[in-house]
Design an enzyme around this catalytic site. Structure first.
Site, mmCIF file in Angstrom:
data_model
loop_
_atom_site.group_PDB
_atom_site.id
_atom_site.type_symbol
_atom_site.label_atom_id
_atom_site.label_comp_id
_atom_site.label_asym_id
_atom_site.label_seq_id
_atom_site.Cartn_x
_atom_site.Cartn_y
_atom_site.Cartn_z
ATOM 1 N N ARG A 1 3.344 5.595 14.107
ATOM 2 C CA ARG A 1 4.043 4.330 14.169
ATOM 3 C C ARG A 1 3.411 3.283 15.204
ATOM 4 N NH1 ARG A 1 7.103 2.892 17.840
ATOM 5 N NH2 ARG A 1 7.669 5.096 18.434
ATOM 6 N N TYR B 1 10.463 -14.083 -4.292
ATOM 7 C CA TYR B 1 10.780 -12.770 -4.972
ATOM 8 C C TYR B 1 12.403 -12.635 -4.409
ATOM 9 C CZ TYR B 1 11.728 -7.876 -4.312
ATOM 10 O OH TYR B 1 12.349 -6.414 -4.479
ATOM 11 N N ASP C 1 3.451 -14.797 0.103
ATOM 12 C CA ASP C 1 3.383 -13.724 -0.797
ATOM 13 C C ASP C 1 2.349 -13.963 -1.782
ATOM 14 O OD1 ASP C 1 4.106 -11.655 -2.598
ATOM 15 O OD2 ASP C 1 6.118 -11.706 -1.896
ATOM 16 N N LYS D 1 2.939 -3.088 -5.901
ATOM 17 C CA LYS D 1 2.539 -3.258 -7.109
ATOM 18 C C LYS D 1 0.831 -3.305 -7.471
ATOM 19 C CE LYS D 1 6.832 -4.805 -7.218
ATOM 20 N NZ LYS D 1 7.275 -4.425 -5.722
HETATM 21 C C1 LIG Z 1 6.468 -10.601 -5.457
HETATM 22 C C2 LIG Z 1 6.823 -9.492 -4.628
HETATM 23 N N1 LIG Z 1 6.996 -9.832 -3.249
HETATM 24 C C3 LIG Z 1 7.521 -8.608 -2.608
HETATM 25 C C4 LIG Z 1 8.234 -7.460 -3.125
HETATM 26 C C5 LIG Z 1 8.752 -6.498 -2.344
HETATM 27 O O1 LIG Z 1 7.897 -5.333 -2.010
HETATM 28 P P1 LIG Z 1 8.342 -3.652 -1.906
HETATM 29 O O2 LIG Z 1 9.441 -3.392 -3.227
HETATM 30 O O3 LIG Z 1 7.120 -3.009 -1.981
HETATM 31 O O4 LIG Z 1 9.381 -3.766 -0.666
HETATM 32 C C6 LIG Z 1 8.252 -7.456 -4.344
HETATM 33 C C7 LIG Z 1 8.942 -6.283 -5.195
HETATM 34 O O5 LIG Z 1 9.162 -6.258 -6.145
HETATM 35 C C8 LIG Z 1 7.649 -8.462 -5.154
HETATM 36 O O6 LIG Z 1 7.762 -8.516 -6.475
#
Ligand SMILES: Cc1ncc(COP(=O)(O)O)c(C=O)c1O
Length: 377
Positions: A43, A97, A168, A193
Protein backbone atom coordinates in the site's frame (compact mmCIF):
# COMPACT_ATOMS: atom_id res chain seq x y z
CA UNK A 1 13.48 4.35 -29.15
CA UNK A 2 10.19 4.23 -31.03
CA UNK A 3 6.93 3.43 -29.23
CA UNK A 4 6.86 -0.19 -30.42
CA UNK A 5 10.34 -0.80 -28.99
CA UNK A 6 9.58 1.12 -25.79
CA UNK A 7 6.52 -1.09 -25.21
CA UNK A 8 8.69 -4.21 -25.29
CA UNK A 9 11.94 -3.04 -23.72
CA UNK A 10 11.36 -0.09 -21.39
CA UNK A 11 10.70 -0.39 -17.65
CA UNK A 12 10.52 -3.88 -16.31
CA UNK A 13 12.78 -5.38 -13.70
CA UNK A 14 15.86 -7.37 -14.65
CA UNK A 15 15.91 -10.96 -13.37
CA UNK A 16 19.53 -11.00 -12.23
CA UNK A 17 19.10 -14.29 -10.35
CA UNK A 18 17.88 -16.55 -13.20
CA UNK A 19 18.35 -14.19 -16.18
CA UNK A 20 14.82 -14.84 -17.41
CA UNK A 21 13.61 -12.28 -19.96
CA UNK A 22 10.51 -11.35 -17.94
CA UNK A 23 10.17 -9.40 -14.71
CA UNK A 24 9.83 -11.92 -11.86
CA UNK A 25 6.65 -11.66 -9.79
CA UNK A 26 7.48 -10.44 -6.29
CA UNK A 27 4.56 -11.67 -4.17
CA UNK A 28 5.88 -10.58 -0.74
CA UNK A 29 3.74 -8.21 1.26
CA UNK A 30 6.39 -8.07 4.01
CA UNK A 31 9.93 -6.87 3.28
CA UNK A 32 12.91 -6.62 5.63
CA UNK A 33 13.28 -3.04 6.78
CA UNK A 34 16.70 -2.90 8.45
CA UNK A 35 19.33 -0.78 6.68
CA UNK A 36 17.04 0.63 3.97
CA UNK A 37 15.19 3.94 3.63
CA UNK A 38 12.10 3.23 1.57
CA UNK A 39 11.02 -0.26 2.62
CA UNK A 40 8.59 -1.78 0.10
CA UNK A 41 5.01 -2.37 1.27
CA UNK A 42 2.12 -2.93 -1.18
CA UNK A 43 0.00 0.00 0.00
CA UNK A 44 3.02 2.30 -0.09
CA UNK A 45 2.96 1.97 -3.90
CA UNK A 46 6.65 1.04 -3.94
CA UNK A 47 6.79 -2.73 -4.58
CA UNK A 48 8.87 -4.08 -7.50
CA UNK A 49 6.12 -5.14 -9.94
CA UNK A 50 4.35 -1.82 -9.46
CA UNK A 51 7.62 0.02 -10.16
CA UNK A 52 8.24 -2.08 -13.26
CA UNK A 53 4.94 -0.88 -14.79
CA UNK A 54 5.35 2.73 -13.67
CA UNK A 55 8.78 2.89 -15.34
CA UNK A 56 7.41 1.57 -18.64
CA UNK A 57 4.44 3.95 -18.58
CA UNK A 58 6.73 6.89 -17.76
CA UNK A 59 8.79 6.13 -20.86
CA UNK A 60 5.65 5.76 -22.99
CA UNK A 61 4.11 9.03 -21.78
CA UNK A 62 7.35 11.01 -21.34
CA UNK A 63 6.83 11.35 -17.56
CA UNK A 64 9.29 11.40 -14.65
CA UNK A 65 7.27 9.33 -12.21
CA UNK A 66 3.84 7.86 -11.63
CA UNK A 67 1.51 6.00 -9.29
CA UNK A 68 -0.18 2.72 -10.25
CA UNK A 69 -3.65 2.13 -8.79
CA UNK A 70 -6.21 -0.66 -8.59
CA UNK A 71 -8.66 1.22 -10.88
CA UNK A 72 -8.83 4.17 -13.23
CA UNK A 73 -11.15 5.99 -10.86
CA UNK A 74 -8.68 5.53 -7.98
CA UNK A 75 -6.05 7.17 -10.18
CA UNK A 76 -8.36 9.99 -11.27
CA UNK A 77 -9.87 10.75 -7.86
CA UNK A 78 -6.49 10.67 -6.08
CA UNK A 79 -4.84 12.86 -8.73
CA UNK A 80 -7.60 15.47 -8.42
CA UNK A 81 -7.75 15.42 -4.63
CA UNK A 82 -3.97 15.72 -4.34
CA UNK A 83 -4.27 19.24 -5.82
CA UNK A 84 -7.81 20.38 -4.89
CA UNK A 85 -8.99 20.69 -1.31
CA UNK A 86 -11.73 22.47 0.64
CA UNK A 87 -12.25 26.00 -0.68
CA UNK A 88 -10.86 25.27 -4.11
CA UNK A 89 -12.63 25.18 -7.45
CA UNK A 90 -12.22 22.57 -10.19
CA UNK A 91 -13.12 22.94 -13.87
CA UNK A 92 -14.45 19.71 -15.35
CA UNK A 93 -15.96 18.97 -18.75
CA UNK A 94 -19.55 18.01 -19.57
CA UNK A 95 -18.23 15.14 -21.62
CA UNK A 96 -15.86 13.56 -19.12
CA UNK A 97 -16.20 9.83 -18.52
CA UNK A 98 -19.45 9.30 -16.55
CA UNK A 99 -17.62 8.08 -13.42
CA UNK A 100 -15.40 11.19 -13.29
CA UNK A 101 -18.49 13.37 -13.86
CA UNK A 102 -20.28 11.52 -11.03
CA UNK A 103 -17.23 11.88 -8.73
CA UNK A 104 -17.68 15.66 -8.90
CA UNK A 105 -21.47 15.72 -8.54
CA UNK A 106 -21.57 13.04 -5.79
CA UNK A 107 -18.56 14.04 -3.68
CA UNK A 108 -17.17 17.52 -4.29
CA UNK A 109 -19.71 19.49 -2.28
CA UNK A 110 -19.25 17.38 0.87
CA UNK A 111 -15.49 17.85 0.47
CA UNK A 112 -15.94 21.63 0.20
CA UNK A 113 -14.80 21.71 -3.43
CA UNK A 114 -16.69 23.88 -5.89
CA UNK A 115 -16.83 22.92 -9.58
CA UNK A 116 -18.00 24.04 -12.99
CA UNK A 117 -18.78 21.83 -15.96
CA UNK A 118 -17.60 23.32 -19.25
CA UNK A 119 -18.50 22.46 -22.82
CA UNK A 120 -16.10 20.52 -25.08
CA UNK A 121 -13.95 23.40 -26.28
CA UNK A 122 -10.86 25.13 -24.93
CA UNK A 123 -12.54 28.58 -24.77
CA UNK A 124 -15.36 27.29 -22.63
CA UNK A 125 -12.93 25.47 -20.31
CA UNK A 126 -10.65 28.50 -19.92
CA UNK A 127 -13.52 30.91 -19.32
CA UNK A 128 -14.88 28.68 -16.52
CA UNK A 129 -12.03 29.32 -14.08
CA UNK A 130 -12.44 31.40 -10.95
CA UNK A 131 -9.75 32.84 -8.70
CA UNK A 132 -10.00 29.63 -6.63
CA UNK A 133 -9.50 27.21 -9.52
CA UNK A 134 -6.71 24.77 -8.66
CA UNK A 135 -7.37 21.95 -11.13
CA UNK A 136 -8.70 21.59 -14.68
CA UNK A 137 -9.74 18.09 -15.75
CA UNK A 138 -10.01 17.34 -19.46
CA UNK A 139 -10.45 14.38 -21.76
CA UNK A 140 -9.80 14.18 -25.51
CA UNK A 141 -11.19 12.37 -27.41
CA UNK A 142 -14.19 12.45 -25.11
CA UNK A 143 -16.33 9.54 -24.06
CA UNK A 144 -18.64 8.81 -25.85
CA UNK A 145 -18.89 11.59 -28.47
CA UNK A 146 -15.18 11.66 -29.40
CA UNK A 147 -15.04 15.44 -29.01
CA UNK A 148 -11.57 16.94 -29.49
CA UNK A 149 -10.14 19.62 -27.19
CA UNK A 150 -7.25 21.91 -28.06
CA UNK A 151 -4.91 20.40 -25.45
CA UNK A 152 -2.05 22.87 -26.01
CA UNK A 153 -4.37 25.84 -25.54
CA UNK A 154 -5.81 24.60 -22.23
CA UNK A 155 -2.36 23.58 -20.95
CA UNK A 156 -0.79 26.96 -21.81
CA UNK A 157 -3.67 28.89 -20.23
CA UNK A 158 -3.51 26.83 -17.02
CA UNK A 159 0.28 27.00 -16.75
CA UNK A 160 0.24 30.81 -16.88
CA UNK A 161 -2.10 30.75 -13.87
CA UNK A 162 -0.41 27.91 -11.92
CA UNK A 163 -3.51 25.71 -12.29
CA UNK A 164 -2.80 21.96 -12.38
CA UNK A 165 -4.12 20.18 -15.48
CA UNK A 166 -5.24 16.55 -15.30
CA UNK A 167 -5.99 14.75 -18.52
CA UNK A 168 -7.71 11.40 -19.02
CA UNK A 169 -5.80 9.79 -21.90
CA UNK A 170 -7.61 6.44 -21.73
CA UNK A 171 -9.28 6.64 -25.17
CA UNK A 172 -6.16 7.80 -26.99
CA UNK A 173 -3.50 5.69 -25.18
CA UNK A 174 0.17 6.76 -25.10
CA UNK A 175 0.54 5.26 -28.57
CA UNK A 176 -1.62 7.87 -30.29
CA UNK A 177 -1.35 10.89 -27.96
CA UNK A 178 1.12 12.17 -25.35
CA UNK A 179 -0.49 15.03 -23.39
CA UNK A 180 2.60 15.77 -21.26
CA UNK A 181 4.43 16.74 -24.47
CA UNK A 182 1.54 19.14 -25.19
CA UNK A 183 1.95 20.84 -21.79
CA UNK A 184 -0.47 18.87 -19.57
CA UNK A 185 0.70 18.29 -15.97
CA UNK A 186 -0.81 14.91 -15.08
CA UNK A 187 -1.94 12.11 -17.39
CA UNK A 188 -4.40 9.55 -16.06
CA UNK A 189 -5.36 6.22 -17.64
CA UNK A 190 -7.95 3.65 -16.83
CA UNK A 191 -5.57 0.72 -17.35
CA UNK A 192 -8.65 -1.50 -17.34
CA UNK A 193 -9.04 -0.50 -20.99
CA UNK A 194 -6.25 -0.42 -23.61
CA UNK A 195 -3.28 -0.77 -21.26
CA UNK A 196 -4.60 -4.11 -19.98
CA UNK A 197 -6.15 -4.71 -23.38
CA UNK A 198 -7.61 -8.18 -22.77
CA UNK A 199 -10.67 -7.33 -20.65
CA UNK A 200 -9.26 -9.15 -17.63
CA UNK A 201 -7.63 -6.46 -15.45
CA UNK A 202 -8.85 -3.51 -13.39
CA UNK A 203 -6.20 -0.86 -12.83
CA UNK A 204 -5.31 2.79 -13.35
CA UNK A 205 -2.27 5.03 -13.42
CA UNK A 206 -1.32 8.68 -13.04
CA UNK A 207 2.00 9.81 -14.56
CA UNK A 208 3.55 13.24 -14.18
CA UNK A 209 6.63 15.10 -12.84
CA UNK A 210 8.58 13.65 -9.89
CA UNK A 211 7.27 16.40 -7.61
CA UNK A 212 3.60 15.95 -8.50
CA UNK A 213 3.91 12.16 -8.36
CA UNK A 214 5.19 12.37 -4.80
CA UNK A 215 2.18 14.54 -3.87
CA UNK A 216 -0.20 12.01 -5.45
CA UNK A 217 1.64 9.10 -3.79
CA UNK A 218 1.42 10.76 -0.38
CA UNK A 219 -2.38 10.96 -0.63
CA UNK A 220 -2.59 7.50 -2.21
CA UNK A 221 -0.80 6.03 0.82
CA UNK A 222 -3.60 7.44 3.00
CA UNK A 223 -6.43 6.34 0.72
CA UNK A 224 -5.04 2.96 -0.36
CA UNK A 225 -5.97 1.48 -3.71
CA UNK A 226 -2.61 0.11 -4.92
CA UNK A 227 -2.43 -2.69 -7.48
CA UNK A 228 -1.30 -6.16 -6.39
CA UNK A 229 1.92 -7.74 -7.70
CA UNK A 230 0.39 -10.32 -10.00
CA UNK A 231 -2.02 -7.86 -11.65
CA UNK A 232 0.95 -5.50 -12.08
CA UNK A 233 2.90 -8.29 -13.76
CA UNK A 234 -0.02 -9.02 -16.12
CA UNK A 235 -0.29 -5.31 -16.93
CA UNK A 236 3.43 -5.12 -17.73
CA UNK A 237 3.00 -8.11 -20.05
CA UNK A 238 0.03 -6.46 -21.78
CA UNK A 239 1.93 -3.24 -22.30
CA UNK A 240 4.47 -5.09 -24.44
CA UNK A 241 1.81 -5.43 -27.15
CA UNK A 242 0.14 -2.05 -26.62
CA UNK A 243 1.51 -0.38 -29.75
CA UNK A 244 0.76 -3.43 -31.89
CA UNK A 245 -2.81 -3.63 -30.64
CA UNK A 246 -3.62 0.07 -30.76
CA UNK A 247 -2.17 0.53 -34.24
CA UNK A 248 -4.37 -2.30 -35.54
CA UNK A 249 -7.41 -1.08 -33.59
CA UNK A 250 -7.00 2.45 -34.99
CA UNK A 251 -6.66 1.12 -38.52
CA UNK A 252 -9.75 -1.08 -38.11
CA UNK A 253 -11.76 1.75 -36.52
CA UNK A 254 -11.03 3.99 -39.52
CA UNK A 255 -12.30 1.31 -41.93
CA UNK A 256 -15.42 0.59 -39.84
CA UNK A 257 -16.19 4.31 -39.38
CA UNK A 258 -16.12 4.81 -43.17
CA UNK A 259 -18.42 1.81 -43.69
CA UNK A 260 -20.90 3.02 -41.06
CA UNK A 261 -20.87 6.49 -42.56
CA UNK A 262 -22.10 5.03 -45.83
CA UNK A 263 -24.70 2.78 -44.19
CA UNK A 264 -28.35 3.70 -44.73
CA UNK A 265 -29.35 2.73 -41.16
CA UNK A 266 -26.74 4.94 -39.50
CA UNK A 267 -27.63 8.60 -38.96
CA UNK A 268 -24.21 9.87 -37.88
CA UNK A 269 -20.72 8.62 -37.02
CA UNK A 270 -18.37 10.18 -34.47
CA UNK A 271 -14.73 9.34 -35.22
CA UNK A 272 -11.83 11.83 -35.22
CA UNK A 273 -10.22 10.09 -38.20
CA UNK A 274 -13.13 10.93 -40.53
CA UNK A 275 -12.17 13.99 -42.57
CA UNK A 276 -15.66 15.46 -42.21
CA UNK A 277 -15.67 15.06 -38.41
CA UNK A 278 -15.65 18.52 -36.74
CA UNK A 279 -12.62 17.72 -34.55
CA UNK A 280 -10.58 16.08 -37.33
CA UNK A 281 -8.25 18.99 -38.17
CA UNK A 282 -7.46 19.62 -34.50
CA UNK A 283 -7.01 15.91 -33.79
CA UNK A 284 -4.47 15.78 -36.59
CA UNK A 285 -2.29 18.32 -34.76
CA UNK A 286 -2.21 16.43 -31.46
CA UNK A 287 -2.80 12.73 -32.24
CA UNK A 288 -0.55 10.33 -34.14
CA UNK A 289 -3.49 8.06 -35.01
CA UNK A 290 -7.18 8.35 -34.18
CA UNK A 291 -7.67 5.40 -31.84
CA UNK A 292 -10.01 2.44 -31.70
CA UNK A 293 -13.11 4.14 -30.30
CA UNK A 294 -16.03 5.41 -32.36
CA UNK A 295 -19.70 6.12 -31.76
CA UNK A 296 -22.66 6.12 -34.08
CA UNK A 297 -26.30 7.00 -34.04
CA UNK A 298 -28.68 4.34 -35.29
CA UNK A 299 -31.06 6.02 -37.77
CA UNK A 300 -34.57 6.60 -36.55
CA UNK A 301 -36.33 3.30 -36.22
CA UNK A 302 -39.27 2.20 -34.13
CA UNK A 303 -37.48 -0.59 -32.35
CA UNK A 304 -35.76 -0.46 -28.97
CA UNK A 305 -31.95 0.04 -29.35
CA UNK A 306 -31.35 -3.19 -27.42
CA UNK A 307 -33.00 -5.20 -30.26
CA UNK A 308 -30.05 -4.20 -32.51
CA UNK A 309 -27.56 -5.20 -29.81
CA UNK A 310 -29.22 -8.59 -29.35
CA UNK A 311 -28.88 -9.41 -33.07
CA UNK A 312 -25.08 -9.00 -33.00
CA UNK A 313 -23.18 -12.29 -33.41
CA UNK A 314 -19.49 -11.29 -33.02
CA UNK A 315 -19.57 -7.82 -31.48
CA UNK A 316 -20.27 -8.18 -27.77
CA UNK A 317 -22.50 -5.72 -25.91
CA UNK A 318 -20.20 -5.17 -22.92
CA UNK A 319 -19.55 -2.47 -20.35
CA UNK A 320 -15.84 -1.88 -20.72
CA UNK A 321 -13.68 -1.01 -23.76
CA UNK A 322 -10.17 -1.28 -25.17
CA UNK A 323 -9.96 -5.09 -25.38
CA UNK A 324 -8.78 -7.16 -28.33
CA UNK A 325 -12.41 -8.09 -28.97
CA UNK A 326 -14.87 -5.58 -30.46
CA UNK A 327 -17.45 -4.53 -27.88
CA UNK A 328 -20.38 -2.15 -28.04
CA UNK A 329 -22.52 -0.32 -25.52
CA UNK A 330 -25.35 2.15 -25.36
CA UNK A 331 -23.88 4.94 -23.12
CA UNK A 332 -27.33 6.24 -22.07
CA UNK A 333 -27.93 3.01 -20.11
CA UNK A 334 -24.31 2.14 -19.23
CA UNK A 335 -21.35 4.53 -18.79
CA UNK A 336 -23.53 7.64 -18.55
CA UNK A 337 -26.59 6.23 -16.76
CA UNK A 338 -25.80 8.24 -13.60
CA UNK A 339 -26.13 11.49 -15.53
CA UNK A 340 -29.75 12.76 -15.67
CA UNK A 341 -31.69 12.23 -18.91
CA UNK A 342 -31.98 16.01 -19.27
CA UNK A 343 -28.22 16.48 -18.91
CA UNK A 344 -27.52 13.63 -21.35
CA UNK A 345 -29.85 15.25 -23.86
CA UNK A 346 -28.03 18.57 -23.45
CA UNK A 347 -24.62 16.95 -24.00
CA UNK A 348 -25.90 15.01 -27.02
CA UNK A 349 -25.94 11.47 -25.63
CA UNK A 350 -29.15 10.13 -27.12
CA UNK A 351 -30.80 6.78 -26.33
CA UNK A 352 -29.83 5.44 -29.78
CA UNK A 353 -26.13 6.42 -29.55
CA UNK A 354 -23.89 3.34 -29.70
CA UNK A 355 -20.23 3.36 -28.63
CA UNK A 356 -18.05 0.84 -30.42
CA UNK A 357 -14.68 -0.29 -29.07
CA UNK A 358 -12.97 -1.76 -32.10
CA UNK A 359 -10.84 -4.87 -31.55
CA UNK A 360 -8.16 -6.63 -33.59
CA UNK A 361 -10.48 -8.92 -35.61
CA UNK A 362 -10.66 -8.53 -39.39
CA UNK A 363 -12.73 -5.36 -40.00
CA UNK A 364 -14.78 -7.09 -42.76
CA UNK A 365 -16.22 -9.49 -40.18
CA UNK A 366 -17.18 -6.66 -37.84
CA UNK A 367 -18.76 -4.64 -40.67
CA UNK A 368 -20.77 -7.70 -41.78
CA UNK A 369 -21.94 -8.32 -38.21
CA UNK A 370 -23.04 -4.69 -37.70
CA UNK A 371 -24.74 -4.73 -41.11
CA UNK A 372 -26.85 -7.84 -40.39
CA UNK A 373 -27.86 -6.43 -36.98
CA UNK A 374 -28.72 -2.84 -37.93
CA UNK A 375 -32.45 -2.25 -38.44
CA UNK A 376 -33.43 -2.00 -42.11
CA UNK A 377 -35.17 1.32 -42.65
C1 LIG B 1 -12.33 7.26 -20.26
C2 LIG B 1 -12.40 6.55 -18.93
N1 LIG B 1 -11.74 7.06 -17.89
C3 LIG B 1 -11.77 6.46 -16.68
C4 LIG B 1 -12.50 5.32 -16.48
C5 LIG B 1 -12.53 4.70 -15.10
O1 LIG B 1 -11.74 3.56 -15.07
P1 LIG B 1 -11.97 2.31 -14.10
O2 LIG B 1 -13.26 1.67 -14.49
O3 LIG B 1 -10.75 1.46 -14.34
O4 LIG B 1 -12.03 2.82 -12.71
C6 LIG B 1 -13.20 4.75 -17.53
C7 LIG B 1 -13.98 3.52 -17.33
O5 LIG B 1 -14.81 3.16 -18.14
C8 LIG B 1 -13.14 5.38 -18.80
O6 LIG B 1 -13.80 4.89 -19.86
Amino acid sequence: MKKQTQCVHSGGFRDSLMRGVNTPVFMSSAYEYLDRDDCPYPRYFNTPNLDAVVKKMCVLEGAEDGVLFSSGMAAMSTAILAFAGAGSHVVMMDELYGGTHAFATDQFHRLGIDYTFAATDAESICSSITEDTRVIVIESPTNPLLGIIDIRKVARFAKERAITTVMDNTFATPVTQNPLELGIDIVVHSGTKYLGGHSDLCCGIAVTSAERASQIRALARNLGGSLDAFASYLLERSLKTLALRVERQSENAGIIAEALQNHGSVASVYYPGLTNFPGHALAKTQMKAYGGMLSFEVAHSNENPSAFLKRLQIVKPALSLGGVETTICCPAVTSHVKISAQERQRIGITDSLMRLSVGIEHPDDIIADLDQALPSN
